[in-house]
Write a protein that holds these residues in place. Structure first.
Motif, PDB file in Angstrom:
ATOM      1  N   ASP A  19       0.855  -1.198   0.000  1.00  0.00           N
ATOM      2  CA  ASP A  19       0.000   0.000   0.000  1.00  0.00           C
ATOM      3  C   ASP A  19       0.892   1.251   0.000  1.00  0.00           C
ATOM      4  OD1 ASP A  19      -1.509   2.239   0.785  1.00  0.00           O
ATOM      5  OD2 ASP A  19      -2.879   1.013   1.964  1.00  0.00           O
ATOM      6  N   PHE A  20       0.848   2.004  -1.097  1.00  0.00           N
ATOM      7  CA  PHE A  20       1.734   3.161  -1.232  1.00  0.00           C
ATOM      8  C   PHE A  20       1.447   4.250  -0.207  1.00  0.00           C
ATOM      9  CE2 PHE A  20       2.149   1.272  -5.492  1.00  0.00           C
ATOM     10  CZ  PHE A  20       3.518   1.102  -5.503  1.00  0.00           C
ATOM     11  N   VAL A  21       0.191   4.418   0.185  1.00  0.00           N
ATOM     12  CA  VAL A  21      -0.149   5.401   1.211  1.00  0.00           C
ATOM     13  C   VAL A  21       0.470   4.981   2.544  1.00  0.00           C
ATOM     14  CG1 VAL A  21      -2.032   6.468   2.511  1.00  0.00           C
ATOM     15  CG2 VAL A  21      -2.251   6.143   0.036  1.00  0.00           C
ATOM     16  N   SER A  22       0.377   3.708   2.852  1.00  0.00           N
ATOM     17  CA  SER A  22       0.973   3.189   4.085  1.00  0.00           C
ATOM     18  C   SER A  22       2.502   3.323   4.054  1.00  0.00           C
ATOM     19  CB  SER A  22       0.585   1.726   4.302  1.00  0.00           C
ATOM     20  OG  SER A  22       1.132   1.237   5.494  1.00  0.00           O
ATOM     21  N   LEU A  23       3.110   3.037   2.896  1.00  0.00           N
ATOM     22  CA  LEU A  23       4.565   3.204   2.762  1.00  0.00           C
ATOM     23  C   LEU A  23       4.970   4.641   3.058  1.00  0.00           C
ATOM     24  CD1 LEU A  23       5.530   1.152  -0.434  1.00  0.00           C
ATOM     25  CD2 LEU A  23       6.312   0.730   1.897  1.00  0.00           C
ATOM     26  N   PHE A  24       4.237   5.587   2.462  1.00  0.00           N
ATOM     27  CA  PHE A  24       4.544   7.002   2.667  1.00  0.00           C
ATOM     28  C   PHE A  24       4.379   7.379   4.136  1.00  0.00           C
ATOM     29  CE2 PHE A  24       3.245  11.410   3.104  1.00  0.00           C
ATOM     30  CZ  PHE A  24       4.308  12.056   2.493  1.00  0.00           C
ATOM     31  N   ASN A  36      17.904  10.312  11.403  1.00  0.00           N
ATOM     32  CA  ASN A  36      19.148   9.651  11.042  1.00  0.00           C
ATOM     33  C   ASN A  36      18.920   8.227  10.535  1.00  0.00           C
ATOM     34  OD1 ASN A  36      21.962   9.577  10.726  1.00  0.00           O
ATOM     35  ND2 ASN A  36      22.217   8.560  12.701  1.00  0.00           N
ATOM     36  N   CYS A  37      17.683   7.857  10.287  1.00  0.00           N
ATOM     37  CA  CYS A  37      17.384   6.524   9.760  1.00  0.00           C
ATOM     38  C   CYS A  37      17.478   6.517   8.242  1.00  0.00           C
ATOM     39  CB  CYS A  37      15.972   6.095  10.158  1.00  0.00           C
ATOM     40  SG  CYS A  37      15.782   5.732  11.885  1.00  0.00           S
ATOM     41  N   LYS A  38      17.957   5.409   7.722  1.00  0.00           N
ATOM     42  CA  LYS A  38      17.927   5.190   6.279  1.00  0.00           C
ATOM     43  C   LYS A  38      16.742   4.265   6.027  1.00  0.00           C
ATOM     44  CE  LYS A  38      20.616   3.378   2.421  1.00  0.00           C
ATOM     45  NZ  LYS A  38      21.918   2.769   2.042  1.00  0.00           N
ATOM     46  N   VAL A  39      15.700   4.806   5.407  1.00  0.00           N
ATOM     47  CA  VAL A  39      14.482   4.044   5.168  1.00  0.00           C
ATOM     48  C   VAL A  39      14.465   3.570   3.718  1.00  0.00           C
ATOM     49  CG1 VAL A  39      11.962   4.053   5.235  1.00  0.00           C
ATOM     50  CG2 VAL A  39      13.258   5.443   6.873  1.00  0.00           C
ATOM     51  N   ILE A  40      14.288   2.270   3.544  1.00  0.00           N
ATOM     52  CA  ILE A  40      14.179   1.687   2.211  1.00  0.00           C
ATOM     53  C   ILE A  40      12.839   0.979   2.155  1.00  0.00           C
ATOM     54  CG2 ILE A  40      15.171   0.054   0.558  1.00  0.00           C
ATOM     55  CD1 ILE A  40      17.884   0.515   2.062  1.00  0.00           C
ATOM     56  N   ASP A  41      12.023   1.342   1.160  1.00  0.00           N
ATOM     57  CA  ASP A  41      10.715   0.700   1.114  1.00  0.00           C
ATOM     58  C   ASP A  41      10.573  -0.198  -0.099  1.00  0.00           C
ATOM     59  OD1 ASP A  41      10.083   2.767  -0.823  1.00  0.00           O
ATOM     60  OD2 ASP A  41       9.498   4.027   0.857  1.00  0.00           O
ATOM     61  N   PHE A  42       9.760  -1.224   0.107  1.00  0.00           N
ATOM     62  CA  PHE A  42       9.488  -2.230  -0.916  1.00  0.00           C
ATOM     63  C   PHE A  42       7.983  -2.413  -1.006  1.00  0.00           C
ATOM     64  CE2 PHE A  42      13.570  -3.267   0.978  1.00  0.00           C
ATOM     65  CZ  PHE A  42      14.381  -3.520  -0.108  1.00  0.00           C
ATOM     66  N   LEU A  68       7.018  -5.154   8.425  1.00  0.00           N
ATOM     67  CA  LEU A  68       6.450  -6.066   7.439  1.00  0.00           C
ATOM     68  C   LEU A  68       4.929  -6.103   7.502  1.00  0.00           C
ATOM     69  CD1 LEU A  68       6.911  -8.462   5.409  1.00  0.00           C
ATOM     70  CD2 LEU A  68       7.027  -9.950   7.430  1.00  0.00           C
ATOM     71  N   ASP A  69       4.296  -5.790   6.381  1.00  0.00           N
ATOM     72  CA  ASP A  69       2.853  -5.945   6.269  1.00  0.00           C
ATOM     73  C   ASP A  69       2.564  -7.433   6.078  1.00  0.00           C
ATOM     74  OD1 ASP A  69       0.134  -5.311   5.984  1.00  0.00           O
ATOM     75  OD2 ASP A  69       0.328  -4.968   3.828  1.00  0.00           O
ATOM     76  N   LEU A  70       1.425  -7.894   6.565  1.00  0.00           N
ATOM     77  CA  LEU A  70       1.072  -9.308   6.434  1.00  0.00           C
ATOM     78  C   LEU A  70       0.268  -9.609   5.181  1.00  0.00           C
ATOM     79  CD1 LEU A  70       0.072 -10.172  10.102  1.00  0.00           C
ATOM     80  CD2 LEU A  70       2.182 -10.762   8.901  1.00  0.00           C
ATOM     81  N   ILE A  71      -0.650  -8.726   4.837  1.00  0.00           N
ATOM     82  CA  ILE A  71      -1.570  -8.978   3.735  1.00  0.00           C
ATOM     83  C   ILE A  71      -1.087  -8.247   2.490  1.00  0.00           C
ATOM     84  CG2 ILE A  71      -3.979  -8.896   2.973  1.00  0.00           C
ATOM     85  CD1 ILE A  71      -3.457 -10.551   5.573  1.00  0.00           C
ATOM     86  N   MET A  72      -0.510  -9.020   1.565  1.00  0.00           N
ATOM     87  CA  MET A  72      -0.007  -8.471   0.308  1.00  0.00           C
ATOM     88  C   MET A  72      -0.281  -9.473  -0.801  1.00  0.00           C
ATOM     89  SD  MET A  72       3.704  -6.878   1.417  1.00  0.00           S
ATOM     90  CE  MET A  72       4.226  -8.267   2.437  1.00  0.00           C
TER      91      MET A  72
END
Length: 139
Positions: A19-24, A36-42, A68-72
């Protein structure tokens, strides 16, 4: 849980959610919690698992935390966890947290009992939730 001072070393956080909204929103919450976090999203568990697998065979950067999202679609979070456990043989320096709406109470119970899952966050993720869980362990 391990402790990693993010004042000296950048904390690497992977977010796996279709979910792109959730990623954002998750990225924003993490950056508000600690810039100071390096965030990488998938947006695909398969892609994240492949990159994680490749990092095990090299000196490439590994995540300190996976949200980690469970429902994908395709590979869901449970399948990701099963493969993650096989790859790491249950011994990983990466902390995995579930990021889910938990519409199913069986999923919540299963997540709490899973040996590789350090905790969970209900969506949407917020700075206060991150502070409550992470400040003692990662700052």
């Amino acid at each position: 849980m391990k402790s990693k001072s993010v004042t000296n070393t950048q904390l690497v956080v992977w977010v796996i959610d279709d979910d792109f909204v959730s990623l954002f929103a998750t990225r924003y919450g993490i950056e508000q919690w600690n810039g100071n976090c390096k965030v990488i999203d998938f947006d695909s568990a398969e892609t994240a698992l492949k990159i994680f697998s490749d990092s095990l065979d090299s000196d490439e950067e590994k995540p300190d935390i996976i949200l980690l999202d469970l429902i994908m679609p395709g590979m869901d979070g449970w399948t990701f966890l099963a493969n993650f456990d096989k790859m790491t043989k249950g011994k990983s320096s990466t902390d995995v947290y579930i990021l889910s709406a938990f519409t199913n109470s069986k999923d919540r119970k299963k997540a709490k009992e899973h040996p590789s899952v350090k905790g969970h966050f209900d969506k949407p993720l917020s700075k206060p939730l991150l502070e409550e869980t992470f400040n003692a362990n990662y700052l």
